[in-house]
Scaffold this motif. Structure first.
Motif, PDB file in Angstrom:
ATOM      1  N   VAL A 177       5.395  -1.756  15.718  1.00 11.56           N
ATOM      2  CA  VAL A 177       4.987  -0.850  14.641  1.00 11.56           C
ATOM      3  C   VAL A 177       3.621  -1.267  14.120  1.00 11.56           C
ATOM      4  CG1 VAL A 177       5.686   0.223  12.480  1.00 11.56           C
ATOM      5  CG2 VAL A 177       7.435  -0.669  14.048  1.00 11.56           C
ATOM      6  N   SER A 178       2.692  -0.325  14.144  1.00 10.20           N
ATOM      7  CA  SER A 178       1.332  -0.565  13.656  1.00 10.20           C
ATOM      8  C   SER A 178       1.118   0.155  12.349  1.00 10.20           C
ATOM      9  CB  SER A 178       0.306  -0.074  14.693  1.00 10.20           C
ATOM     10  OG  SER A 178       0.450  -0.753  15.916  1.00 10.20           O
ATOM     11  N   GLY A 179       0.381  -0.472  11.455  1.00 11.83           N
ATOM     12  CA  GLY A 179       0.073   0.144  10.176  1.00 11.83           C
ATOM     13  C   GLY A 179      -1.028   1.174  10.286  1.00 11.83           C
ATOM     14  N   ALA A 180      -1.247   1.845   9.186  1.00 13.66           N
ATOM     15  CA  ALA A 180      -2.308   2.847   9.136  1.00 13.66           C
ATOM     16  C   ALA A 180      -3.675   2.151   9.149  1.00 13.66           C
ATOM     17  CB  ALA A 180      -2.170   3.690   7.881  1.00 13.66           C
ATOM     18  N   PRO A 181      -4.625   2.657   9.907  1.00 15.17           N
ATOM     19  CA  PRO A 181      -5.976   2.075   9.895  1.00 15.17           C
ATOM     20  C   PRO A 181      -6.579   2.164   8.500  1.00 15.17           C
ATOM     21  CG  PRO A 181      -5.713   3.587  11.743  1.00 15.17           C
ATOM     22  CD  PRO A 181      -4.512   3.772  10.850  1.00 15.17           C
ATOM     23  N   LYS A 182      -7.396   1.194   8.158  1.00 15.65           N
ATOM     24  CA  LYS A 182      -8.078   1.223   6.865  1.00 15.65           C
ATOM     25  C   LYS A 182      -9.215   2.232   6.886  1.00 15.65           C
ATOM     26  CE  LYS A 182      -7.115  -3.566   5.493  1.00 15.65           C
ATOM     27  NZ  LYS A 182      -7.712  -4.849   5.114  1.00 15.65           N
ATOM     28  N   GLY A 183      -9.498   2.755   5.698  1.00 11.34           N
ATOM     29  CA  GLY A 183     -10.617   3.672   5.601  1.00 11.34           C
ATOM     30  C   GLY A 183     -10.213   5.121   5.661  1.00 11.34           C
TER      31      GLY A 183
ATOM     32  N   ARG B 141       0.838  -1.193   0.000  1.00  8.50           N
ATOM     33  CA  ARG B 141       0.000   0.000   0.000  1.00  8.50           C
ATOM     34  C   ARG B 141       0.878   1.250   0.000  1.00  8.50           C
ATOM     35  NH1 ARG B 141      -3.978  -0.550   4.956  1.00  8.50           N
ATOM     36  NH2 ARG B 141      -4.642   1.496   4.171  1.00  8.50           N
ATOM     37  N   PRO B 142       0.346   2.370  -0.458  1.00  7.11           N
ATOM     38  CA  PRO B 142       1.134   3.612  -0.454  1.00  7.11           C
ATOM     39  C   PRO B 142       1.476   4.045   0.968  1.00  7.11           C
ATOM     40  CG  PRO B 142      -0.812   3.817  -1.867  1.00  7.11           C
ATOM     41  CD  PRO B 142      -0.969   2.544  -1.087  1.00  7.11           C
ATOM     42  N   ALA B 143       2.470   4.900   1.063  1.00  7.29           N
ATOM     43  CA  ALA B 143       2.847   5.456   2.362  1.00  7.29           C
ATOM     44  C   ALA B 143       1.690   6.247   2.952  1.00  7.29           C
ATOM     45  CB  ALA B 143       4.066   6.362   2.204  1.00  7.29           C
ATOM     46  N   SER B 144       1.620   6.240   4.277  1.00  2.67           N
ATOM     47  CA  SER B 144       0.559   6.955   4.992  1.00  2.67           C
ATOM     48  C   SER B 144       1.163   7.597   6.234  1.00  2.67           C
ATOM     49  CB  SER B 144      -0.560   5.994   5.397  1.00  2.67           C
ATOM     50  OG  SER B 144      -1.432   6.609   6.333  1.00  2.67           O
ATOM     51  N   PRO B 145       0.697   8.789   6.616  1.00  3.36           N
ATOM     52  CA  PRO B 145       1.185   9.392   7.859  1.00  3.36           C
ATOM     53  C   PRO B 145       0.551   8.788   9.106  1.00  3.36           C
ATOM     54  CG  PRO B 145      -0.442  10.819   6.829  1.00  3.36           C
ATOM     55  CD  PRO B 145      -0.215   9.687   5.873  1.00  3.36           C
ATOM     56  N   ALA B 146      -0.353   7.817   8.926  1.00  5.31           N
ATOM     57  CA  ALA B 146      -1.123   7.310  10.068  1.00  5.31           C
ATOM     58  C   ALA B 146      -0.518   6.069  10.725  1.00  5.31           C
ATOM     59  CB  ALA B 146      -2.558   7.001   9.619  1.00  5.31           C
TER      60      ALA B 146
ATOM     61  N   ALA C  21      -1.154  -5.187   9.724  1.00  6.21           N
ATOM     62  CA  ALA C  21      -0.629  -4.942   8.382  1.00  6.21           C
ATOM     63  C   ALA C  21      -0.044  -3.537   8.289  1.00  6.21           C
ATOM     64  CB  ALA C  21      -1.730  -5.121   7.348  1.00  6.21           C
ATOM     65  N   ILE C  22       1.154  -3.448   7.726  1.00  8.18           N
ATOM     66  CA  ILE C  22       1.807  -2.164   7.521  1.00  8.18           C
ATOM     67  C   ILE C  22       2.478  -2.172   6.151  1.00  8.18           C
ATOM     68  CG2 ILE C  22       3.939  -2.932   8.676  1.00  8.18           C
ATOM     69  CD1 ILE C  22       4.271  -0.016   9.641  1.00  8.18           C
ATOM     70  N   SER C  23       2.452  -1.035   5.481  1.00 14.69           N
ATOM     71  CA  SER C  23       3.074  -0.970   4.167  1.00 14.69           C
ATOM     72  C   SER C  23       4.588  -0.959   4.306  1.00 14.69           C
ATOM     73  CB  SER C  23       2.601   0.280   3.415  1.00 14.69           C
ATOM     74  OG  SER C  23       3.209   1.442   3.942  1.00 14.69           O
ATOM     75  N   ARG C  24       5.245  -1.473   3.301  1.00 11.40           N
ATOM     76  CA  ARG C  24       6.709  -1.448   3.283  1.00 11.40           C
ATOM     77  C   ARG C  24       7.229  -0.006   3.316  1.00 11.40           C
ATOM     78  NH1 ARG C  24       5.057  -5.931   0.542  1.00 11.40           N
ATOM     79  NH2 ARG C  24       6.203  -7.859   1.018  1.00 11.40           N
ATOM     80  N   ALA C  25       6.523   0.894   2.671  1.00  8.27           N
ATOM     81  CA  ALA C  25       6.933   2.298   2.678  1.00  8.27           C
ATOM     82  C   ALA C  25       6.915   2.868   4.092  1.00  8.27           C
ATOM     83  CB  ALA C  25       6.016   3.113   1.764  1.00  8.27           C
ATOM     84  N   ASP C  26       5.893   2.536   4.875  1.00  5.66           N
ATOM     85  CA  ASP C  26       5.799   3.058   6.239  1.00  5.66           C
ATOM     86  C   ASP C  26       6.839   2.428   7.155  1.00  5.66           C
ATOM     87  OD1 ASP C  26       3.721   4.666   5.439  1.00  5.66           O
ATOM     88  OD2 ASP C  26       2.145   3.335   6.178  1.00  5.66           O
TER      89      ASP C  26
END
Length: 215
Positions: A209-215, A164-169, A183-188
């Motif tokens: 490390v936690s990924g960005a929430p969906k939605g 998934r794309p990078a996210s600030p979340a 789940a966390i993106s490789r970019a994050d």
């Protein structure tokens, strides 16, 4: 900074290289084989198998400020072939870092390995002890090598990696707590590892490390 990126040809490693260069760092990519990266401004290539070629690891680490690991094992569960490399790679990196007096390293490890195992839900714990035992034993050994190294290390525990794309979340919490979302993106994750080595007051420790929430 002068950074060594280990596993720079992998999905996570490519993200680490991209963000490192974007942040103005000079990057040494330690890769098994070069694949068209030569000539990129700010990027130096050193070829060698990090788990087997200590001389190449020493060449890559000499004169650097920090190491960012982006390696992983080809998990047996995914029907891929290949040997476990994390422990051998970590041992070589630690030896080279001591030789060249480089103190800072950040490395990701799968949630459920090492110190995170006791906080892991029983289905994953059973999975890591049965179907993918080889790989998680290797992760455990890699963590033990870092913990005994006397270096300023950061271990970043993560769940599933996505493209998934990078996210600030995304978020990183000190200590060992279950990531949520897993789940966390490789970019994050790449940016988390870079934040760790860029810290002005590095100390040995662990992050969840936690990924960005969906939605």
């Amino acid at each position: 900074m002068k950074l060594v990126v280990v596993g720079a040809n992998g999905g996570l490693g490519r993200q680490v290289v991209t963000y490192s260069l974007a942040r103005g760092h000079q990057v040494t990519a330690l890769v098994r084989r070069s694949t068209g990266q030569a000539g990129t401004p700010g990027l130096r290539i050193v070829e060698g198998a990090v788990g087997d070629d200590l001389a190449a690891v020493r060449r890559a680490v000499d004169g650097q400020d920090a190491i960012v690991g982006a390696l992983g094992n080809p998990l047996w569960l995914k029907a891929r072939t290949g040997s476990a490399v994390m422990a051998r790679a970590t041992a070589n990196l630690v030896a080279a870092m001591h030789l060249h007096q480089v103190r800072r390293i950040a490395m990701p490890l799968a949630w459920g390995s090492g110190a995170s195992r006791e906080r892991t839900a029983w289905p994953l714990k059973a999975l890591t002890r049965l179907l993918i035992r080889r790989d998680y034993q290797d992760f455990d050994t890699a963590e033990a090598i870092l913990a005994a190294s006397g270096l300023d290390f950061t271990i970043a525990y993560f769940g599933a990696l996505t493209d998934r794309p990078a996210s600030p979340a995304w978020s990183a919490r000190p200590g060992v707590t279950p990531p949520s979302p897993l789940a966390i993106s490789r970019a994050d994750l790449a940016q988390c590892l870079l934040d760790a080595v860029e810290s002005p007051r590095p100390t040995a420790g662990r992050l969840s490390v936690s990924g960005a929430p969906k939605g």
